[in-house]
Design a protein around this motif. Structure first.
Motif, short mmCIF file in Angstrom:
data_model
loop_
_atom_site.label_atom_id
_atom_site.label_comp_id
_atom_site.label_asym_id
_atom_site.label_seq_id
_atom_site.Cartn_x
_atom_site.Cartn_y
_atom_site.Cartn_z
N SER A 298 0.82 -1.22 0.00
CA SER A 298 0.00 0.00 0.00
C SER A 298 0.86 1.27 0.00
CB SER A 298 -0.93 0.00 1.21
OG SER A 298 -0.20 0.06 2.42
N TYR A 299 2.16 1.10 0.02
CA TYR A 299 3.03 2.29 -0.02
C TYR A 299 4.32 1.96 -0.77
CZ TYR A 299 5.64 0.02 3.79
OH TYR A 299 6.38 -0.86 4.53
N ASP A 300 4.96 3.04 -1.29
CA ASP A 300 6.29 2.90 -1.89
C ASP A 300 7.33 3.52 -0.97
OD1 ASP A 300 5.28 5.40 -2.20
OD2 ASP A 300 5.68 5.55 -4.35
N GLU A 307 9.27 15.70 0.87
CA GLU A 307 9.69 17.11 0.80
C GLU A 307 10.91 17.20 -0.11
OE1 GLU A 307 8.22 19.63 2.04
OE2 GLU A 307 6.77 18.66 3.37
N ASP A 308 10.66 17.60 -1.36
CA ASP A 308 11.77 17.87 -2.26
C ASP A 308 11.72 19.37 -2.55
OD1 ASP A 308 13.92 17.41 -3.82
OD2 ASP A 308 12.92 16.14 -5.30
N ASN A 309 11.92 19.78 -3.76
CA ASN A 309 11.74 21.19 -4.06
C ASN A 309 10.30 21.62 -3.77
OD1 ASN A 309 14.39 21.39 -4.85
ND2 ASN A 309 13.92 20.82 -7.00
N GLU A 310 9.42 20.61 -3.88
CA GLU A 310 8.03 20.86 -3.56
C GLU A 310 7.49 19.65 -2.79
OE1 GLU A 310 5.49 20.96 -6.98
OE2 GLU A 310 6.85 19.70 -8.14
N THR A 311 6.37 19.83 -2.15
CA THR A 311 5.78 18.76 -1.37
C THR A 311 4.98 17.85 -2.30
OG1 THR A 311 5.64 20.21 0.55
CG2 THR A 311 4.29 18.20 0.58
N ILE A 312 5.39 16.59 -2.38
CA ILE A 312 4.73 15.61 -3.27
C ILE A 312 4.07 14.53 -2.41
CG2 ILE A 312 5.05 13.96 -5.16
CD1 ILE A 312 7.64 15.52 -5.84
N THR A 313 2.81 14.26 -2.72
CA THR A 313 2.13 13.18 -1.98
C THR A 313 2.60 11.83 -2.48
OG1 THR A 313 0.30 13.25 -3.54
CG2 THR A 313 0.07 14.56 -1.53
N THR A 314 2.54 10.87 -1.61
CA THR A 314 3.04 9.53 -1.92
C THR A 314 1.89 8.58 -2.25
OG1 THR A 314 2.92 8.86 0.39
CG2 THR A 314 4.98 9.86 -0.35
N LYS A 315 2.26 7.37 -2.60
CA LYS A 315 1.27 6.31 -2.85
C LYS A 315 0.45 6.05 -1.59
CE LYS A 315 0.94 1.45 -4.23
NZ LYS A 315 1.70 0.21 -4.57
N LEU A 316 1.08 6.20 -0.43
CA LEU A 316 0.37 5.99 0.83
C LEU A 316 -0.74 7.02 0.99
CD1 LEU A 316 0.33 4.39 3.50
CD2 LEU A 316 1.93 6.05 4.45
N TRP A 317 -0.45 8.26 0.55
CA TRP A 317 -1.46 9.33 0.61
C TRP A 317 -2.68 8.94 -0.22
CZ3 TRP A 317 -1.40 14.26 2.98
CH2 TRP A 317 -2.44 15.12 2.58
N ARG A 388 -5.87 -1.38 3.97
CA ARG A 388 -4.50 -0.86 3.88
C ARG A 388 -3.63 -1.37 5.01
NH1 ARG A 388 -7.27 -0.15 0.34
NH2 ARG A 388 -7.86 1.75 -0.79
N TYR A 389 -4.23 -2.02 6.01
CA TYR A 389 -3.48 -2.49 7.17
C TYR A 389 -3.28 -4.01 7.11
CZ TYR A 389 -5.14 2.03 8.94
OH TYR A 389 -5.43 3.36 9.09
N VAL A 390 -2.32 -4.46 7.90
CA VAL A 390 -2.15 -5.91 8.08
C VAL A 390 -3.19 -6.37 9.11
CG1 VAL A 390 -0.58 -7.76 8.78
CG2 VAL A 390 0.32 -5.72 7.63
N LEU A 391 -4.02 -7.35 8.73
CA LEU A 391 -5.12 -7.80 9.57
C LEU A 391 -4.90 -9.25 10.00
CD1 LEU A 391 -8.11 -6.43 7.44
CD2 LEU A 391 -6.93 -5.30 9.33
N ALA A 392 -5.49 -9.59 11.12
CA ALA A 392 -5.47 -10.99 11.58
C ALA A 392 -6.43 -11.81 10.73
CB ALA A 392 -5.86 -11.06 13.05
N GLU A 466 3.13 -9.76 5.30
CA GLU A 466 2.58 -8.69 4.43
C GLU A 466 3.15 -7.32 4.77
OE1 GLU A 466 -1.94 -10.07 3.53
OE2 GLU A 466 -1.43 -9.87 5.65
N GLY A 467 3.70 -7.18 5.98
CA GLY A 467 4.28 -5.89 6.35
C GLY A 467 5.76 -5.80 6.06
N VAL A 468 6.37 -6.91 5.62
CA VAL A 468 7.81 -6.92 5.30
C VAL A 468 8.01 -7.37 3.86
CG1 VAL A 468 8.78 -7.11 7.62
CG2 VAL A 468 7.94 -9.17 6.49
N ASN A 469 7.29 -6.71 2.96
CA ASN A 469 7.42 -6.94 1.51
C ASN A 469 7.07 -8.37 1.10
OD1 ASN A 469 8.35 -4.29 1.08
ND2 ASN A 469 10.40 -4.92 1.77
N GLY A 470 6.15 -9.02 1.86
CA GLY A 470 5.71 -10.36 1.47
C GLY A 470 6.74 -11.43 1.71
N ASN A 471 7.73 -11.15 2.55
CA ASN A 471 8.75 -12.17 2.85
C ASN A 471 8.24 -13.16 3.88
OD1 ASN A 471 11.33 -11.66 1.42
ND2 ASN A 471 11.11 -9.63 2.32
N LEU A 472 8.75 -14.38 3.81
CA LEU A 472 8.51 -15.36 4.87
C LEU A 472 9.20 -14.83 6.13
CD1 LEU A 472 7.45 -18.23 5.56
CD2 LEU A 472 9.67 -19.11 4.86
N VAL A 473 8.43 -14.72 7.22
CA VAL A 473 8.94 -14.02 8.40
C VAL A 473 10.21 -14.67 8.93
CG1 VAL A 473 8.42 -13.35 10.78
CG2 VAL A 473 6.67 -13.14 9.02
#
Length: 1100
Positions: A298-300, A307-317, A388-392, A466-473
């Motif tokens: 859900s995010y990059d 915050e670069d030269n201008e404020t850019i929203t992210t994929k999470l936004w 958007r969250y990791v759920l049980a 799912e919170g660590v890029n889909g890796n086996l924990v």
């Protein structure tokens, strides 16, 4: 080793089922070998059945009870076609403890749960909770291994592992039930390994291979799509694995070492990763919004804006807002909370262990939240953007974790299953198994602590990474790369699945070939080389059920049940053998104790219900059904099992308790000794006696079916054995549960007497005797038969035993017949302790007599108040809780007819003429026959009454004898108005005693009554000299028979009091005649004689 010794080391019966045998005795060796030592001539006869010691030792040295292992199946010939005499050379087993037991156990114990669920279990249950679970499960398997080692070292254990050990320790019923449970557990384990394999493949290796796409799906839809993917791929993988196993086990065996290497390398990689975290923790960042864990996809960048030269929203936004503009409308929680990034694996030195110590159970759909991080949330506002969250994915609780984890400690039987390939099984199995369990327990316990000390809590609770890029924990912890664990666990699960599909069919084949479960025999067959083709097909079908369940978390508790039940019975077997001190219980492994086995058994039972109480009940139900099926339908095997020892101990204890005193009236039931006769071929002559026994007993209480064989024990033992087998066959046919007993005696009379005297054991003795009426007694050749019958009546009287004599036994119904209507009539002439009341009640419990109504008739004399008698009798039956119709029959004291005198005269005249002629015994019998065919006698009865005169109470001994004389003549007098059971007669003085042939005092007392009944004008001179007692008895018998025939002609069964026999033997023929007259014209009659005690009571 011959073909016939394969499998169980025993001979093959005609149906192809291996039987137990031994090399020690009755072995098929050349007879000539026995007599090589000429100086052993003294023992020639013993050598026909017992081998010489030299031959015994030679056979022991060459003896092998090892089956063809799976490795040899590829090269084996079709054993069924080879003659039994062909010698088959088997390669000597060479495997030691390490290769034969330790490494196979390691491979079987380490498995899919360690790689896919261990980290999640630590995160949910906490380090303490997970450690307790691991400790409990490992303790259970260690205690089971100790018990198993004791059993495995108590003699040679062929392949079959736990099934063989339990069946030979606890019997075929338990063995079959637990064997099937072990088979089902192994089969579902195969399904679990395949599901684990597919989970690794679709989630961690190639997610894009999913047939049902997960992109864009949330909640239940995403879950359904994942399960459907598991079902499709699982079925494909299962089919492929089954094909590999079918084509050749040798490929599975060759790959086993590769799969084992994958497991060991994966575990080493984890330990290396733990060490590495102390030096340089790997970089696995986790992004949190407030305290909630965000999905990696859900995010990059873990930030709202860049915050670069201008404020850019992210994929999470964009995930939480309706546009990428800074003034867009966003989720309230997103607006109020900051985004932070934490390290997923802070390392072993970070102190994260303290945060992970305690449990954090979640309900399904709850978000993974990190404790100690500030989070601003309106408790009343609904949660939005939950996708958007990791759920049980499931609701978690302690017992669920136990059920999911337990399969990771199974596999301890791998060594005992391979006992056929071991060089020294009795040494290797205990050492290898216990060492493997110790190793795996240390790994598991250390893994719990190390996972909690190295990995962040939200990552541990993230089941699919799912919170660590889909890796086996667990892969995130591994060194040098997560892919080591991913591929290692993938190959190890594939290998474990193949091993399960290889082992389960062979276990089913072993059970089938034992022949204890008849409907499974088809699965004992296979390919020409012995491969269990049909068993493999059934295994694949059952495995498919697990695949269709599709969830690893749902399948794991199922196989936990079956394995736990198997382990429970291993512990039970060891405990029983130890406590019973069976002479054959001499294990080489000495470090066992019955208390440890009971502790292991208790742990297994507790874990079963902790995992899932309903699965536990289902598993027990399956085992119980199989147990009862084997008990009723299975082949009977005698394996010297411990249950027989328990039965013997329990029986001895119960018998000792029974000796403490006679049973209370409330507990009295007829414990029958059924006396039958056999013909020259040792077949039972009166099979309907056993039908009546079954109907009367309904399987309850003691039944002894006895007969006697004439001759000597040495000469006629074989005949006695045949007779006993005939009795047992008939008892089985008639479904009579009891014992058979055959006595050899010099005469049938003595044999019958011995049975009456010595039948039963201790307090478990018969209290009633059933013997058939000798229907051919009038024929001279059966003269001794009826005399034997009367002696039985006398002996039962002396022994205070009840006596049941069915007349016309051939007309009695079989067990398959059903009476839809009719009556059971009881003619209550004298009180016999209540036997006449109790027997119809017991008969009506059986399906044959259930629809019959019960009627009770009693006889009133002229002076009796019949109306009051009926009221009293109805009240008495009401208190007895017996439902019956009551009728009081008035029997007037009519004049004695001329017919009665003529009958009596014919009987007495012929006896006198024969005496004067001094005929030989044979001629006398012929003469008697010509006369007695037309003669009849009367009934009289010896009985004890509960309601008597004061004199009867004062002199109980006299009462038992005295009322016999006149009780049948005048059953009720004016003294019996209050009760229908009064036996006192006014014409019988209290002190008189008489016999059937010499009744001087009684004759005098009767003379006046007889005078009143005479017709003096029509009296013939020869009638004057008749024995007036016999005249009176004949009169009573004729009158009673007339009344009974009138009332009970159509009754299905008539029960009558049976009079006692004459005290001297001169009147035996007259006694039989009186009984014939009494029962003339009645179809089924049961003559009943009480045992001198009350058998029915009005009290509760």
């Amino acid at each position: 080793m011959t073909d016939s010794e394969e499998g169980e080391g025993g001979s093959i019966s005609q149906d192809g089922i291996p039987k137990e045998s031994s090399p020690f005795i009755n072995n098929d060796m050349e007879k000539s070998q026995h007599y090589d030592g000429k100086n052993m001539a003294l023992f020639e006869e013993e050598m026909d059945t017992s081998p010489m010691v030299s031959s015994l030792l030679s056979s022991l040295a060459n003896y092998s009870n090892l089956p063809t292992g799976s490795k040899e199946h590829e090269e084996a010939e079709n054993n069924e076609e080879v003659s039994r005499s062909t010698i088959k050379h088997v390669k000597a087993p060479q495997l030691g403890t390490l290769m034969g037991v330790y490494l196979p156990c390691i491979q079987n114990i380490f498995g899919v749960i360690l790689f896919l669920r261990m980290t999640w279990m630590v995160g949910i249950g906490g380090v303490l909770g997970a450690f307790i679970i691991v400790f409990m499960c490992c303790s259970t398997t260690m205690l089971t291994a100790i018990s198993m080692s004791a059993i495995a070292t108590n003699g040679v254990v062929p392949a079959g592992g736990s099934y063989y050990m339990i069946s030979r320790s606890l019997g075929p019923e338990f063995g079959g039930a637990v064997g099937i449970c072990f088979y089902l557990g192994t089969t579902f384990a195969g399904a679990m390994y395949i599901l684990g394999c597919i989970e690794i493949l679709l989630i961690y290796i190639v997610p894009q291979a999913a047939i049902f796409k997960l992109e864009g799906l949330e909640g239940a839809e995403a879950e359904a799509a994942l399960l459907n993917n598991m079902r499709v791929y699982g079925t494909i993988v299962l089919s492929f694995m089954a094909l590999v196993v079918f084509v050749g086990v040798k490929y599975v065996n060759k790959l086993a070492l590769v799969f084992l290497a994958c497991v060991i390398l994966s575990i080493l990689a984890v330990y290396a990763g733990v060490i590495n975290t102390a030096i340089e923790p790997p970089l696995f960042p986790v992004c949190l919004l407030g305290n909630r864990t965000l999905l990696s996809k859900s995010y990059d960048v873990c930030a709202k804006v860049i915050e670069d030269n201008e404020t850019i929203t992210t994929k999470l936004w964009l995930s939480f807002c309706d546009s990428d503009a800074l003034n867009a409308t966003c989720d309230e929680y997103f607006t109020n909370n900051n985004v932070t990034e934490i390290q997923g694996i802070p390392g072993v030195t970070s102190g994260i262990l303290s945060e992970n110590l305690f449990s954090k159970y979640l309900d399904k759909g709850m978000m993974l939240e990190k404790e100690g991080v500030l989070s601003e949330q309106d408790p009343d506002s609904p949660a939005t953007s939950s996708g958007r969250y990791v759920l049980a994915d499931i609701s978690s609780f302690f017992t669920l974790l136990v059920g999911i984890y337990f399969p990771s400690v199974t596999g301890i039987m791998a060594g005992s299953n391979r006992s056929g390939d071991l060089k020294d099984a009795q040494k290797s199995i205990p050492i290898g198994t216990i060492a493997a369990i110790t190793t795996t327990s240390i790994v598991y316990m250390s893994a719990v602590v190390l996972f909690g000390a190295c990995i962040e809590g939200v990552v541990l609770r993230d089941k699919f990474g799912e919170g660590v890029n889909g890796n086996l924990v667990i892969g995130t912890l591994a060194w040098p790369s997560p892919w080591v664990i991913v591929f290692g666990s993938f190959f190890s699960t594939c290998g474990a699945g193949l091993q399960s599909l290889t082992g389960a069919p062979r276990l089913l084949q072993a059970i089938s070939r034992d022949g204890i479960i008849p409907f499974l025999r088809v699965f004992g067959h296979g390919k020409a080389n012995g491969e269990p083709t049909w068993a493999l097909l059934l295994t694949a079908c059952i495995c498919e059920i697990g695949i269709l369940i599709a969830s690893l978390d749902a399948v794991a508790p199922i196989l936990s049940m079956f394995f736990l039940m198997c382990y429970m019975f291993v512990n039970l077997a060891c405990a029983l053998q130890t406590l019973l001190r069976t002479p054959n219980w001499r294990p080489r492994f000495k470090f066992y104790h019955w208390a440890l086995s009971f502790l292991g058994m208790s742990l297994c039972l507790s874990l079963m219900f902790m995992c899932s109480w309903y699965y536990a009940i289902v598993a027990m139900g399956i085992a119980t059904c199989i147990y009862k099926y084997i008990e009723f339908c299975g082949a009977e095997k005698e394996w010297g099992d411990g249950i027989r020892g328990i039965s013997l101990s329990a029986a001895r204890f119960a018998l000792m308790r029974l000796e403490e005193g006679p049973p209370h009236t409330k507990n009295w039931r007829p414990q029958l000794l059924v006396l039958v006769s056999v013909d020259s071929e040792q077949n039972v002559e009166q099979p309907r006696l056993l039908s009546l026994t079954n109907q009367l007993k309904a399987g309850k209480g003691l039944t002894i079916v006895g007969t006697s064989v004439q001759g000597t024990f040495l000469d006629n033992y074989t005949e006695a054995q045949r007779a006993e087998q005939a009795l047992q066959r008939l008892m089985e046919t008639e479904k009579v549960k009891g014992f058979s007993q055959v006595v050899i005696s010099s005469s049938l009379r003595e044999g019958t007497s011995h049975l009456v005297q010595v039948g039963g054991l201790g307090g478990l003795k018969h209290n009633a005797v059933m013997v058939s009426w000798p229907h051919n007694w009038k024929q001279p050749q059966y003269n001794q038969q009826f005399r034997n019958f009367i002696e039985v009546v006398r002996e039962t009287t002396v022994a205070s035993l009840a006596l049941l004599v069915p007349k016309n036994i051939s007309s009695y119904p079989s067990n398959g017949e059903r009476f839809t209507e009719g009556h059971i009539d009881v003619w209550w002439i004298v009180h016999d302790g209540g036997m006449l009341m109790l027997l119809p009640f017991l008969l009506r419990q059986h399906k044959v007599w259930r629809k019959c109504k019960m009627r009770i008739f009693t006889v009133a004399q002229m002076d009796d108040n019949s109306i009051q008698m009926k009221k009293d009798l109805i009240m008495f039956l009401y208190h007895l809780r017996i439902d019956a119709m009551v009728e009081v029959v008035e029997m007037l004291d009519n004049d004695i007819s001329a017919y009665t005198y003529e009958k009596t005269l014919l009987m007495e005249q012929r006896s006198e003429i024969l005496k004067q002629m001094q005929l030989s015994k044979t001629e006398k019998e012929r003469e008697i026959q010509s006369i007695t065919d037309s003669s009849r006698g009367s009934i009289r009865r010896k009985g004890k009454t509960a309601f008597h005169s004061q004199r009867s109470t004062d002199e109980p001994t006299t009462v038992i004898e005295k009322p016999e004389e006149e009780s049948s003549t005048m059953p009720h007098t004016k003294n019996s108005t209050k009760t229908p059971t009064s036996l006192t007669s006014p014409s019988s003085p209290a002190g008189d005693t008489g016999t059937w042939t010499d009744g001087k005092a009684l004759g005098r007392s009767l003379s006046q009554a007889i005078e009143g009944g005479k017709d003096h004008f029509n009296m013939k001179p020869e009638w004057e000299n008749l024995n007036q007692i016999d005249v009176r008895r004949m009169h009573t018998a004729l009158r009673l028979n007339e009344v009974i025939s009138k009332k009970s002609k159509e009754a299905k069964l008539v029960l009558l009091n049976m009079p006692g026999p004459p005290q001297n033997r001169v009147g035996d023929e007259n006694y039989m005649e009186f009984l014939e007259v009494l029962t003339e014209g009645l179809n089924r009659v049961l003559l009943v004689r009480g045992g001198g005690r009350e058998v029915i009571t009005i009290y509760s």
